[in-house]
Write a protein that holds these residues in place. Structure first.
Motif, PDB file in Angstrom:
ATOM      1  N   MET A 290       0.823  -1.201   0.000  1.00  0.00           N
ATOM      2  CA  MET A 290       0.000   0.000   0.000  1.00  0.00           C
ATOM      3  C   MET A 290       0.863   1.260   0.000  1.00  0.00           C
ATOM      4  N   ASN A 291       1.957   1.306   0.806  1.00  0.00           N
ATOM      5  CA  ASN A 291       2.817   2.484   0.850  1.00  0.00           C
ATOM      6  C   ASN A 291       3.509   2.732  -0.478  1.00  0.00           C
ATOM      7  N   GLU A 292       3.939   1.657  -1.162  1.00  0.00           N
ATOM      8  CA  GLU A 292       4.578   1.824  -2.466  1.00  0.00           C
ATOM      9  C   GLU A 292       3.614   2.470  -3.445  1.00  0.00           C
ATOM     10  N   LEU A 293       2.363   2.033  -3.420  1.00  0.00           N
ATOM     11  CA  LEU A 293       1.360   2.577  -4.318  1.00  0.00           C
ATOM     12  C   LEU A 293       1.134   4.057  -4.014  1.00  0.00           C
ATOM     13  N   ASN A 294       1.052   4.419  -2.732  1.00  0.00           N
ATOM     14  CA  ASN A 294       0.880   5.819  -2.358  1.00  0.00           C
ATOM     15  C   ASN A 294       2.074   6.651  -2.795  1.00  0.00           C
ATOM     16  N   ALA A 295       3.286   6.122  -2.581  1.00  0.00           N
ATOM     17  CA  ALA A 295       4.489   6.852  -2.978  1.00  0.00           C
ATOM     18  C   ALA A 295       4.489   7.065  -4.483  1.00  0.00           C
ATOM     19  N   LYS A 296       4.112   6.033  -5.233  1.00  0.00           N
ATOM     20  CA  LYS A 296       4.068   6.141  -6.692  1.00  0.00           C
ATOM     21  C   LYS A 296       3.050   7.192  -7.112  1.00  0.00           C
ATOM     22  N   ASP A 297       1.881   7.182  -6.505  1.00  0.00           N
ATOM     23  CA  ASP A 297       0.836   8.157  -6.837  1.00  0.00           C
ATOM     24  C   ASP A 297       1.292   9.581  -6.532  1.00  0.00           C
ATOM     25  N   PHE A 298       1.875   9.764  -5.345  1.00  0.00           N
ATOM     26  CA  PHE A 298       2.365  11.097  -4.978  1.00  0.00           C
ATOM     27  C   PHE A 298       3.440  11.572  -5.941  1.00  0.00           C
ATOM     28  N   LEU A 299       4.402  10.685  -6.224  1.00  0.00           N
ATOM     29  CA  LEU A 299       5.499  11.066  -7.105  1.00  0.00           C
ATOM     30  C   LEU A 299       4.991  11.421  -8.495  1.00  0.00           C
ATOM     31  N   GLU A 300       4.136  10.595  -9.062  1.00  0.00           N
ATOM     32  CA  GLU A 300       3.623  10.861 -10.409  1.00  0.00           C
ATOM     33  C   GLU A 300       2.808  12.158 -10.443  1.00  0.00           C
ATOM     34  N   ARG A 301       2.011  12.390  -9.424  1.00  0.00           N
ATOM     35  CA  ARG A 301       1.227  13.630  -9.351  1.00  0.00           C
ATOM     36  C   ARG A 301       2.151  14.842  -9.240  1.00  0.00           C
ATOM     37  N   ASN A 302       3.175  14.732  -8.387  1.00  0.00           N
ATOM     38  CA  ASN A 302       4.096  15.854  -8.197  1.00  0.00           C
ATOM     39  C   ASN A 302       4.933  16.123  -9.443  1.00  0.00           C
ATOM     40  N   ILE A 303       5.354  15.079 -10.127  1.00  0.00           N
ATOM     41  CA  ILE A 303       6.108  15.268 -11.374  1.00  0.00           C
ATOM     42  C   ILE A 303       5.237  16.003 -12.393  1.00  0.00           C
ATOM     43  N   ALA A 304       3.999  15.561 -12.545  1.00  0.00           N
ATOM     44  CA  ALA A 304       3.102  16.195 -13.520  1.00  0.00           C
ATOM     45  C   ALA A 304       2.866  17.665 -13.170  1.00  0.00           C
ATOM     46  N   ASP A 305       2.672  17.950 -11.888  1.00  0.00           N
ATOM     47  CA  ASP A 305       2.436  19.335 -11.465  1.00  0.00           C
ATOM     48  C   ASP A 305       3.691  20.186 -11.658  1.00  0.00           C
ATOM     49  N   THR A 306       4.854  19.605 -11.361  1.00  0.00           N
ATOM     50  CA  THR A 306       6.117  20.318 -11.559  1.00  0.00           C
ATOM     51  C   THR A 306       6.325  20.636 -13.035  1.00  0.00           C
ATOM     52  N   VAL A 307       6.085  19.672 -13.890  1.00  0.00           N
ATOM     53  CA  VAL A 307       6.259  19.887 -15.331  1.00  0.00           C
ATOM     54  C   VAL A 307       5.339  21.005 -15.811  1.00  0.00           C
ATOM     55  N   ARG A 308       4.077  20.986 -15.401  1.00  0.00           N
ATOM     56  CA  ARG A 308       3.133  22.054 -15.789  1.00  0.00           C
ATOM     57  C   ARG A 308       3.630  23.418 -15.319  1.00  0.00           C
ATOM     58  N   THR A 309       4.096  23.465 -14.078  1.00  0.00           N
ATOM     59  CA  THR A 309       4.559  24.731 -13.506  1.00  0.00           C
ATOM     60  C   THR A 309       5.792  25.240 -14.234  1.00  0.00           C
ATOM     61  N   ILE A 310       6.750  24.367 -14.483  1.00  0.00           N
ATOM     62  CA  ILE A 310       7.990  24.753 -15.166  1.00  0.00           C
ATOM     63  C   ILE A 310       7.694  25.207 -16.592  1.00  0.00           C
ATOM     64  N   GLN A 311       6.799  24.508 -17.278  1.00  0.00           N
ATOM     65  CA  GLN A 311       6.481  24.877 -18.656  1.00  0.00           C
ATOM     66  C   GLN A 311       5.884  26.281 -18.755  1.00  0.00           C
ATOM     67  N   ASN A 312       5.246  26.744 -17.709  1.00  0.00           N
ATOM     68  CA  ASN A 312       4.638  28.080 -17.718  1.00  0.00           C
ATOM     69  C   ASN A 312       5.640  29.193 -17.426  1.00  0.00           C
ATOM     70  N   LEU A 313       6.881  28.847 -17.095  1.00  0.00           N
ATOM     71  CA  LEU A 313       7.863  29.872 -16.722  1.00  0.00           C
ATOM     72  C   LEU A 313       8.325  30.721 -17.894  1.00  0.00           C
ATOM     73  N   SER A 314       8.178  30.238 -19.106  1.00  0.00           N
ATOM     74  CA  SER A 314       8.668  31.008 -20.255  1.00  0.00           C
ATOM     75  C   SER A 314       7.958  32.352 -20.384  1.00  0.00           C
ATOM     76  N   GLN A 315       6.800  32.499 -19.770  1.00  0.00           N
ATOM     77  CA  GLN A 315       6.104  33.786 -19.790  1.00  0.00           C
ATOM     78  C   GLN A 315       6.870  34.868 -19.017  1.00  0.00           C
ATOM     79  N   HIS A 316       7.865  34.453 -18.230  1.00  0.00           N
ATOM     80  CA  HIS A 316       8.626  35.394 -17.410  1.00  0.00           C
ATOM     81  C   HIS A 316       9.985  35.755 -18.015  1.00  0.00           C
ATOM     82  N   THR A 317      10.200  35.409 -19.265  1.00  0.00           N
ATOM     83  CA  THR A 317      11.501  35.637 -19.903  1.00  0.00           C
ATOM     84  C   THR A 317      11.936  37.094 -19.822  1.00  0.00           C
TER      85      THR A 317
END
Length: 194
Positions: free
Chosen positions: A1-28
């Protein structure tokens, strides 16, 4: 169960980080302006003061190290002070003047016209950051702000501000790191070309 939670958290955080980073070009443009202000100040013999709380305090020290040392290119060192680095100063000022003044008091002590204050805050609502910006303005320092969420109370207080629009402090700090690493690389180039 903990592995599944860790995987879910990590995948969610990676996706959110990627979205956030991709939006940074507006600050060039703002990032380039911030780099130019810092490089111009350093080349004129002035210094960079940096502050933040918690993880942003660590970021302040990281930025100072990149300026005093080097980021990528080998060049001479330039003066940058993280106002977060001295436990003695932080506790003395906090004890005598209150925590809201820990950075403003140091800006008053170290800041001179022509210097630059860079603040980092994920909420924009830290009273000690707001006070530091007020003090810097009264002393005619250039002011830069890396903010998060909607910019909070610090929104509109700095000459150049970059707001990372996300509600998670971790994602904002990750984005701030990408921003200041990019800024340091631009600054390095400017300092090496002089």
């Amino acid at each position: 169960m903990n592995e599944l939670n860790a995987k879910d958290f990590l995948e969610r955080n990676i996706a959110d980080t990627v979205r956030t980073i991709q939006n940074l070009s507006q600050h060039t443009e703002a990032l380039g302006h911030a780099a130019q202000i810092i490089a111009d100040a350093l080349l004129a013999g002035n210094k960079l003061l940096i502050c933040g709380n918690g993880g942003s305090a660590a970021d302040a020290g990281h930025i100072a190290a990149e300026i005093v040392g080097r980021f990528v290119q080998d060049r001479k060192g330039y003066p940058a002070i993280a106002l977060t680095e001295s436990p003695s100063t932080l506790t003395a000022v906090s004890n005598d003047y209150g925590f809201d003044n820990i950075f403003a008091r140091q800006v008053q002590a170290y800041g001179r016209p022509g210097d630059v204050l860079l603040v980092l805050t994920t909420s924009g609502n830290s009273p000690n950051i707001v006070r530091a910006l007020e003090e810097a303005k009264s002393l005619n320092l250039a002011t830069l702000a890396f903010l998060g969420r909607d910019g909070g109370k610090a929104h509109g207080m700095a000459q150049v501000e970059i707001i990372v629009q996300n509600d998670a402090s971790a994602r904002i700090q990750e984005a701030h790191q990408v921003l200041y690493h990019s800024m340091c690389e631009v600054i390095d180039t400017m300092l090496c070309n002089e």
